[in-house]
Design an enzyme around this catalytic site. Structure first.
Site, short mmCIF file in Angstrom:
data_model
loop_
_atom_site.label_atom_id
_atom_site.label_comp_id
_atom_site.label_asym_id
_atom_site.label_seq_id
_atom_site.Cartn_x
_atom_site.Cartn_y
_atom_site.Cartn_z
N ARG A 30 0.83 -1.20 0.00
CA ARG A 30 0.00 0.00 0.00
C ARG A 30 0.87 1.25 0.00
NH1 ARG A 30 -5.10 -1.71 0.21
NH2 ARG A 30 -5.34 -3.77 1.17
N ASP A 31 0.46 2.23 -0.82
CA ASP A 31 1.17 3.50 -0.89
C ASP A 31 1.07 4.21 0.46
OD1 ASP A 31 1.98 5.51 -3.53
OD2 ASP A 31 1.68 6.45 -1.57
N ASN A 88 4.47 6.22 -13.91
CA ASN A 88 5.10 7.51 -14.21
C ASN A 88 6.55 7.28 -14.64
OD1 ASN A 88 2.81 9.06 -13.43
ND2 ASN A 88 3.36 8.78 -11.28
N GLU A 96 8.83 9.94 -8.79
CA GLU A 96 9.58 10.36 -7.60
C GLU A 96 10.54 9.28 -7.13
OE1 GLU A 96 6.61 11.36 -4.75
OE2 GLU A 96 6.02 13.19 -5.82
N VAL A 97 10.14 8.02 -7.29
CA VAL A 97 10.98 6.91 -6.83
C VAL A 97 11.47 6.15 -8.06
CG1 VAL A 97 11.08 4.82 -5.43
CG2 VAL A 97 9.67 6.74 -4.66
N HIS A 101 7.37 1.31 -10.92
CA HIS A 101 6.22 0.85 -10.14
C HIS A 101 4.93 1.19 -10.86
CE1 HIS A 101 7.57 4.82 -8.76
NE2 HIS A 101 6.30 5.14 -8.64
N MET A 102 3.96 0.31 -10.68
CA MET A 102 2.62 0.51 -11.23
C MET A 102 1.71 0.89 -10.06
SD MET A 102 0.31 -2.44 -12.98
CE MET A 102 1.05 -2.42 -14.61
N HIS A 103 1.06 2.05 -10.17
CA HIS A 103 0.06 2.44 -9.17
C HIS A 103 -1.26 1.77 -9.54
CE1 HIS A 103 2.24 6.12 -7.55
NE2 HIS A 103 2.84 6.00 -8.72
#
Ligand code: 5GP
Length: 116
Positions: A30-31, A88, A96-97, A101-103
């Site tokens: 989880r974000d 992104n 940012e990181v 990664h896939m949100h």
């Protein structure tokens, strides 16, 4: 060799995170700053900084990220209403990181795809 980020520590369980899925290829958690009722990050266990760094041999890994997104969306109860997957890339993409990664976002209507 790309520099590790905090996500590598999460994969290795060196720092805490709400990990909802892990297998030999990917980890999902989880974000920390959720933008929707369900906001999960799905990442490869292998460090790939951005989409620009994805190689031909990563095809199965990228596919696994989608399969896990589908599975988690069902588990979260958001599959029927729908959800959004976002990846992104670099500064214009708002990354940012630098560990790809896939949100997975859902649980409410998410509005227009872009702010402007
Ligand atoms: P990006 O802007 O790179 O696409 O998204 C990075 C995401 O990682 C952000 O939504 C941010 O809230 C999340 N994030 C950054 N650091 C951490 C952390 O230490 N733990 C968790 N769970 N999420 C993080």
């Amino acid at each position: 060799m790309a520099e590790e980020t905090i996500f590598s520590k999460i994969i290795r369980k060196e720092i805490p995170a709400d990990v909802v899925y892990q297998d030999e290829l990917v980890t999902a958690f989880r974000d920390i700053n959720p933008r929707a009722p369900s906001h999960i990050l799905i990442i490869p266990n292998k460090l790939i900084p951005t989409v620009n760094d994805v190689n031909d041999e990563d095809e199965a890994l990228m596919g696994r990220m989608f399969v896990v997104a589908r599975k988690l969306a069902k588990e979260e109860g958001i599959a029927e209403d729908g959800y959004r997957l976002i990846v992104n890339c670099n500064s214009h993409g708002g990354q940012e990181v630098y560990h790809i990664h896939m949100h997975l976002l859902g649980g409410r209507p998410l509005g227009p795809m872009l702010m402007s």
